[in-house]
Design a protein around this motif. Structure first.
Motif, mmCIF file in Angstrom:
data_model
loop_
_atom_site.group_PDB
_atom_site.id
_atom_site.type_symbol
_atom_site.label_atom_id
_atom_site.label_comp_id
_atom_site.label_asym_id
_atom_site.label_seq_id
_atom_site.Cartn_x
_atom_site.Cartn_y
_atom_site.Cartn_z
ATOM 1 N N UNK A 1 67.127 -16.046 78.892
ATOM 2 C CA UNK A 1 67.325 -16.182 80.231
ATOM 3 C C UNK A 1 68.153 -14.686 80.622
ATOM 4 N N UNK A 2 67.653 -13.529 79.771
ATOM 5 C CA UNK A 2 68.271 -12.414 80.388
ATOM 6 C C UNK A 2 67.435 -11.822 81.696
ATOM 7 N N UNK A 3 67.904 -10.621 81.775
ATOM 8 C CA UNK A 3 67.317 -9.834 82.769
ATOM 9 C C UNK A 3 65.720 -9.306 82.583
ATOM 10 N N UNK A 4 65.204 -9.448 81.554
ATOM 11 C CA UNK A 4 63.854 -9.109 81.308
ATOM 12 C C UNK A 4 63.838 -7.585 81.111
ATOM 13 N N UNK A 5 62.382 -6.922 80.966
ATOM 14 C CA UNK A 5 62.144 -5.762 80.637
ATOM 15 C C UNK A 5 61.197 -5.264 81.487
ATOM 16 N N UNK A 6 61.277 -3.960 82.154
ATOM 17 C CA UNK A 6 60.243 -3.399 82.912
ATOM 18 C C UNK A 6 58.968 -3.406 82.313
ATOM 19 N N UNK A 7 58.065 -3.806 82.813
ATOM 20 C CA UNK A 7 56.583 -4.058 82.152
ATOM 21 C C UNK A 7 56.005 -2.524 81.527
ATOM 22 N N UNK A 8 56.515 -1.643 81.801
ATOM 23 C CA UNK A 8 56.130 -0.200 81.174
ATOM 24 C C UNK A 8 56.910 0.030 79.899
ATOM 25 N N UNK A 9 58.212 -0.939 79.697
ATOM 26 C CA UNK A 9 58.710 -0.470 78.541
ATOM 27 C C UNK A 9 58.257 -1.723 77.445
ATOM 28 N N UNK A 10 57.514 -2.709 77.665
ATOM 29 C CA UNK A 10 57.321 -3.919 76.935
ATOM 30 C C UNK A 10 56.979 -3.385 75.484
ATOM 31 N N UNK A 11 56.206 -2.322 75.297
ATOM 32 C CA UNK A 11 55.582 -1.842 74.091
ATOM 33 C C UNK A 11 56.835 -1.153 73.195
ATOM 34 N N UNK A 12 57.515 -0.215 74.234
ATOM 35 C CA UNK A 12 58.312 0.819 73.704
ATOM 36 C C UNK A 12 59.915 0.310 73.270
#
Length: 248
Positions: free
Chosen positions: A183-194
């Motif tokens: 339930x954290x802040x998530x990750x920007x879509x462009x960083x999901x693989x990095x």
């Protein structure tokens, strides 16, 4: 390398191929040097860490400042974990081993990991849905256990106090699908693989990732599985690990 594919020709294309091969050679050497430096750094850090831990133990026996000593010991433990993770990551990247010589029960492994996590994070909730038994053949309990532990710890670290982490395991087309949702802040879509790169830092609240996820990805791949990250619609991050029930 491409020059050898052009035979004896000696024209602009051959000259371009020579330049390309030289660049590839330099890039390859840079990668090798970088990995060697990482391994060397990790080995060099081990000795002072051992000395610090011995000094703390002696200070404790002499009745030193307990709060300060506890903090030093905690920092030492964190540094030691970092060193061990760096050594393991370097080994996995350089040797690319296949860790597929064990059979285990994934449900039992998860029960053990989650029991430890509940003790370590008493102010978060952990909800799990696991089958009674989840046989896994051609894997590694040590590598897979450390990978899952890193993923679960990452989820708990980014879940606020009083929040919940969901751990679900289900069978899907000859694989076990393990999902860890926080339930954290998530990750920007462009960083999901990095985020699986060592020490990656993105431009979000959830910026620092250290070595945990990088190591988890390499360990899971070494056992024949895969891992990916995606954001939850309601907020937070889901780590999905796909593990083959039997070695291919």
């Amino acid at each position: 390398r491409v020059r050898s594919l052009l035979g004896s020709r000696n024209d602009e294309l051959a000259s371009l191929a020579d330049t390309f091969d030289a660049m590839a050679e330099r890039t390859g050497q840079l990668i090798i040097d970088q990995r060697q430096r990482l391994a060397d750094m990790s080995h060099e850090l081990r000795t002072p860490l051992t000395r610090i831990e011995m000094a703390v133990s002696l200070a404790e026996q002499d009745g030193g400042n307990r709060g300060l000593l506890d903090r030093i010991r905690e920092d030492c433990s964190g540094m030691r974990r970092l060193v061990e993770d760096a050594l393991t990551l370097s080994w996995l990247e350089n040797e690319r081993p296949e860790l597929r010589d064990e059979s285990l029960d994934l449900s039992e492994l998860l029960d053990s990991i989650l029991d430890d996590a509940r003790f370590e994070y008493p102010d978060r909730q952990i909800a799990c849905q696991l089958p009674d038994s989840a046989p896994l053949h051609g894997s590694s309990s040590r590598a897979l256990g450390q990978a899952i532990e890193n993923v679960v710890r990452n989820a708990l670290d980014h879940t606020p106090v009083g929040g919940r982490v969901d751990v679900d395991l289900a069978e899907e087309q000859g694989h076990w699908l393990l999902a860890v949702a926080d339930q954290g802040p998530g990750v920007a879509e462009q960083w999901l693989e990095r985020i699986f790169q060592p020490f990656f830092r993105g431009g979000s609240e959830r910026a620092g990732f250290g070595l945990g996820l990088a190591l988890a990805q390499r360990q899971i791949c070494a056992t024949g599985g895969s891992i990916r990250a995606r954001n939850r619609r309601e907020g937070g991050l889901i780590m999905e690990m796909r593990l083959p029930r039997a070695a291919v």
